[in-house]
Design a protein around this motif. Structure first.
Motif, PDB file in Angstrom:
ATOM      1  N   HIS A 157       0.835  -1.257   0.126  1.00  0.00           N
ATOM      2  CA  HIS A 157       0.037   0.103  -0.133  1.00  0.00           C
ATOM      3  C   HIS A 157       0.850   1.275  -0.012  1.00  0.00           C
ATOM      4  CE1 HIS A 157      -3.938   1.689   0.498  1.00  0.00           C
ATOM      5  NE2 HIS A 157      -3.493   2.844   1.247  1.00  0.00           N
ATOM      6  N   GLY A 158       0.927   1.830  -0.991  1.00  0.00           N
ATOM      7  CA  GLY A 158       2.074   3.017  -1.199  1.00  0.00           C
ATOM      8  C   GLY A 158       3.550   2.797  -1.048  1.00  0.00           C
ATOM      9  N   ASP A 159       4.019   3.758  -0.496  1.00  0.00           N
ATOM     10  CA  ASP A 159       5.635   3.653  -0.467  1.00  0.00           C
ATOM     11  C   ASP A 159       6.063   3.368   0.901  1.00  0.00           C
ATOM     12  OD1 ASP A 159       5.791   3.771  -3.275  1.00  0.00           O
ATOM     13  OD2 ASP A 159       6.180   5.739  -3.195  1.00  0.00           O
ATOM     14  N   ASP A 160       5.011   3.079   1.784  1.00  0.00           N
ATOM     15  CA  ASP A 160       5.673   2.973   3.228  1.00  0.00           C
ATOM     16  C   ASP A 160       5.208   1.512   3.572  1.00  0.00           C
ATOM     17  OD1 ASP A 160       6.684   5.484   3.781  1.00  0.00           O
ATOM     18  OD2 ASP A 160       4.382   6.359   3.770  1.00  0.00           O
ATOM     19  N   ILE A 161       6.138   0.795   4.632  1.00  0.00           N
ATOM     20  CA  ILE A 161       5.658  -0.363   4.967  1.00  0.00           C
ATOM     21  C   ILE A 161       4.435  -0.482   5.776  1.00  0.00           C
ATOM     22  CG2 ILE A 161       6.426  -2.115   6.730  1.00  0.00           C
ATOM     23  CD1 ILE A 161       7.912  -2.215   4.464  1.00  0.00           C
ATOM     24  N   THR A 162       3.612  -1.323   5.687  1.00  0.00           N
ATOM     25  CA  THR A 162       2.390  -1.522   6.679  1.00  0.00           C
ATOM     26  C   THR A 162       2.150  -3.119   6.914  1.00  0.00           C
ATOM     27  OG1 THR A 162       1.036  -2.003   4.656  1.00  0.00           O
ATOM     28  CG2 THR A 162       1.272   0.063   5.105  1.00  0.00           C
ATOM     29  N   ILE A 163       1.194  -3.355   7.794  1.00  0.00           N
ATOM     30  CA  ILE A 163       0.876  -4.401   8.365  1.00  0.00           C
ATOM     31  C   ILE A 163       0.699  -5.663   7.074  1.00  0.00           C
ATOM     32  CG2 ILE A 163      -1.112  -5.799   9.358  1.00  0.00           C
ATOM     33  CD1 ILE A 163      -1.078  -3.853  11.369  1.00  0.00           C
TER      34      ILE A 163
END
Ligand SMILES: N[C@@H](CCC(=O)N[C@@H](CS)C(=O)NCC(=O)O)C(=O)O
Length: 214
Positions: A157-163
């Motif tokens: 999801h986008g350019d950041d780390i998520t769960i």
């Protein structure tokens, strides 16, 4: 903090990644799933479900279920955030994570494998077909989203780390390293996985790199 887990447990790996991303340390307590130690009375007192992980934080009852633990860590230690700011984005990220955690992973855990072997008397080749089939099915479902939705970026999801990345990475490790799945049909998932593995939080905590505590 104490993390009850096992080096090759994919659900424990998810928590190890989140702790590393948040810069938190936890003492690892090994519950050897290969020896069936999850069923020991001492561990049942920690987690009545007899599964890892469990995270003990203070005098309160242990936290259980990796998704609940990830969300707790994100709320208690907001930086860096592991969920998007917008409700719609959070729903997508949780949905991707749950394809793995709620639908894919439960079909391949040790208790299912033991049941197939001991109760259903399925031979090893048949059991391995099951494990590979359901491991890949979850990744194909994730691929169906990642490949076509514009919200996908460098990561799920986008350019950041998520769960979502944490959960998907755990599923890829199972599919590729444990069950020899052909992952060529999930190229977007694998691209995201490779990005994740460039980060120490993902690579240094992965089962193949993780030293089993004595
Ligand atoms: N949904 C749980 C799954 C927990 C789970 O099944 N963990 C596995 C290891 S990855 C386990 O301890 N299995 C023991 C067994 O199946 O007997 C979570 O995400 O925490």
């Amino acid at each position: 903090m104490k993390l009850y887990g096992f080096w090759r447990s994919l659900a424990t790996y998810r928590v190890r990644v989140a702790l590393a991303l948040k810069g938190l340390d936890a003492d690892a307590v090994s519950i050897d799933l290969l020896k069936g130690n999850q069923h020991d009375a001492a561990y049942k007192a920690v987690n009545p479900q007899s599964v890892v992980p469990a995270l003990v934080i203070d005098d309160g009852p242990p936290l259980f279920q990796s998704m609940a633990i990830l969300e707790y860590l994100d709320e208690a230690h907001p930086q860096p955030p592991l969920l998007p700011k917008d409700a719609r984005g959070r729903a997508r990220v949780r949905g991707l994570a749950q394809i793995v955690v709620s639908d894919g992973h439960p079909l391949i855990v040790p208790r299912i494998r033991v049941y197939m072997e001991k109760e259903l008397k399925l031979d090893e080749a048949t059991r391995n077909r099951w494990l590979a089939h359901w491991s890949l099915k979850a990744l194909e479902a994730v691929e169906g989203h990642l490949a076509k939705e514009k919200e996908s970026g460098l990561f799920c999801h986008g350019d950041d780390i998520t769960i979502a990345d944490i959960c998907v990475a755990s599923q890829v490790i199972g599919a590729k390293n444990y069950f020899n799945c052909d992952v060529s049909g999930v190229p977007t998932v694998m691209r995201v996985f490779d990005e994740c593995m460039k980060l120490t939080a993902f690579s240094a905590t992965q089962p193949s790199a993780y030293p089993e505590p004595a």
